[in-house]
Design an enzyme around this catalytic site. Structure first.
Site, PDB file in Angstrom:
ATOM      1  N   ALA A 175       0.827  -1.131   0.266  1.00  0.00           N
ATOM      2  CA  ALA A 175      -0.094  -0.435   0.227  1.00  0.00           C
ATOM      3  C   ALA A 175       1.121   1.017  -0.078  1.00  0.00           C
ATOM      4  O   ALA A 175       1.985   0.916  -0.142  1.00  0.00           O
ATOM      5  CB  ALA A 175      -1.139  -0.319   1.276  1.00  0.00           C
ATOM      6  N   SER A 176       0.208   2.316  -0.738  1.00  0.00           N
ATOM      7  CA  SER A 176       1.061   3.344  -0.453  1.00  0.00           C
ATOM      8  C   SER A 176       2.978   3.733  -1.765  1.00  0.00           C
ATOM      9  O   SER A 176       2.403   3.341  -2.598  1.00  0.00           O
ATOM     10  CB  SER A 176       1.171   4.070   0.602  1.00  0.00           C
ATOM     11  OG  SER A 176       1.891   5.592   0.542  1.00  0.00           O
ATOM     12  N   GLY A 177       3.809   3.803  -0.245  1.00  0.00           N
ATOM     13  CA  GLY A 177       5.214   3.460  -1.073  1.00  0.00           C
ATOM     14  C   GLY A 177       4.848   2.397  -1.799  1.00  0.00           C
ATOM     15  O   GLY A 177       5.754   1.758  -2.468  1.00  0.00           O
ATOM     16  N   GLY A 197      -2.648  -1.026  -3.441  1.00  0.00           N
ATOM     17  CA  GLY A 197      -3.174   0.511  -3.656  1.00  0.00           C
ATOM     18  C   GLY A 197      -3.034   1.540  -2.466  1.00  0.00           C
ATOM     19  O   GLY A 197      -1.445   1.825  -2.324  1.00  0.00           O
TER      20      GLY A 197
END
Length: 350
Positions: A175-177, A197
């Site tokens: 997720a994210s990074g 995501g």
């Protein structure tokens, strides 16, 4: 999101047992406390104490009556892989990136269980130059972290993918990074329940003014420039100009992430916007939204690398673990739990 893990639990129990699917769902509302019920209905194969299991193992392993036949790890590890026909001439590297993404590893021995550009980028560049490596599986398991660090590694992964096949294989969470890194690969494989995501930005600033008042602490900053105290002044709130700048900078960071995600996945920005906005998906749902290319694990990722590298699927290849995490001697001396990643080449065959 919550429904997917529950449905997966129901299906896996049903798939690997003789219990009807509706009975699996009903179990959650029954409140069973007697283990005999689980045994009689087929939820478990039997109820035994540890010594009874040990006695069963003695019989099954053909050992002595008073002990279980065992093989030590050192002896087991000396068995040649060629004895099982596991040798492969062509090599696929597996680079693992697990933990929070940090700009720098902190502490004497570095941050344990973290991902940093200083640790990952040299390995990516070495793999790009290694002519013996036909392709790379990037094994990502990260909730994200530092935005700049994520972007730097995204760039290097993209450069590696220009020279040889790179497939991201996502673990429990990307997720994210973590997704930022994965989307740089030519293809992405996710587990059915991988948290996927979170294409968005989380940022903020502490205002410790009330705490400082309570403890009698006074703080004065000397600065020059309209926004010099933008993030440094933790003893007050933003003024109007700083608040406006903060909002604009957050929007800029989000737009950059979203647009690079759209570019990486080959999607229009408008389509990416619909699935971004910080939202998370299970791997199965991410597949239908084009955030990943396949649902599976390491085997599926290796198959995609083989396909991209022109290697026949029936051909055995050597999987090379590029790195492992080891505890720093300095961290041990200091009683810390820090660790640093060092390059190794542990071979596993598939």
């Amino acid at each position: 999101m919550f429904a997917d893990p529950v449905s997966a639990f129901f299906y896996q129990v049903f798939r690997h047992s003789v219990i009807a699917l509706q009975d699996v769902a009903a179990l959650l509302d029954r409140g069973v406390y007697d283990n005999e019920v689980f045994a009689s209905e087929g939820w478990v194969d039997g109820l035994k104490y540890e010594d009874q299991i040990t006695d069963d193992l003695k019989k099954r392993t053909g050992g002595k009556d008073d002990e279980v036949a065992k093989v030590g790890l050192s002896k087991y590890s000396r068995v040649s892989r060629s004895a099982f026909g596991l040798n492969g001439k062509k090599r696929i590297a597996v680079l693992r990136a697990g933990g929070a993404i940090l700009g720098k590893a902190g502490g004497i021995g570095g941050a344990s269980g973290s991902i940093t550009p200083d640790a990952i980028i040299p390995k990516l560049r070495a793999l790009a130059k290694d002519k013996k490596v036909a392709g790379v599986v990037l094994r990502v398991d990260s909730p994200g972290g530092d935005a700049l660090a994520s972007d730097l590694m995204w760039r290097e992964i993209r450069k590696l993918a220009e020279k040889k096949p790179v497939v991201a294989c996502m673990g429990d969470v990307a997720a994210s990074g973590g997704y930022y890194m994965s989307m740089a690969a030519q293809a992405i494989v996710a587990q059915p329940l991988t948290i996927t995501g979170s294409i968005g930005v989380v940022t903020g600033k502490f205002n410790l003014a009330e705490l400082y008042d309570r403890v009698g602490y006074s703080k004065t900053l000397l600065s020059r420039g309209k926004f010099a105290e933008f993030l440094a002044a933790d003893n007050r709130s933003f003024n109007d100009d700083e608040a406006a700048l903060f909002e604009e900078s957050a929007k800029f960071a989000y737009k950059s992430f979203r647009d690079k995600a759209a570019e990486s996945r080959g999607l229009p920005v408008e389509e990416m916007q619909a699935v971004a906005q910080g939202r998370v998906w299970t791997g199965r749902r991410a597949l239908t939204r084009k955030l990943v290319d396949a649902v599976g694990g390491l085997h599926e990722a290796v198959a995609l690398v083989k396909q991209a590298a022109g290697i026949d699927q029936s051909e055995k290849v050597t999987l090379m673990e590029v790195s492992r995490t080891r505890t720093s001697p300095l961290a041990l001396i200091g009683g810390l739990s820090g660790s640093v990643a060092i390059a190794t080449h542990e071979k596993v065959f598939i």
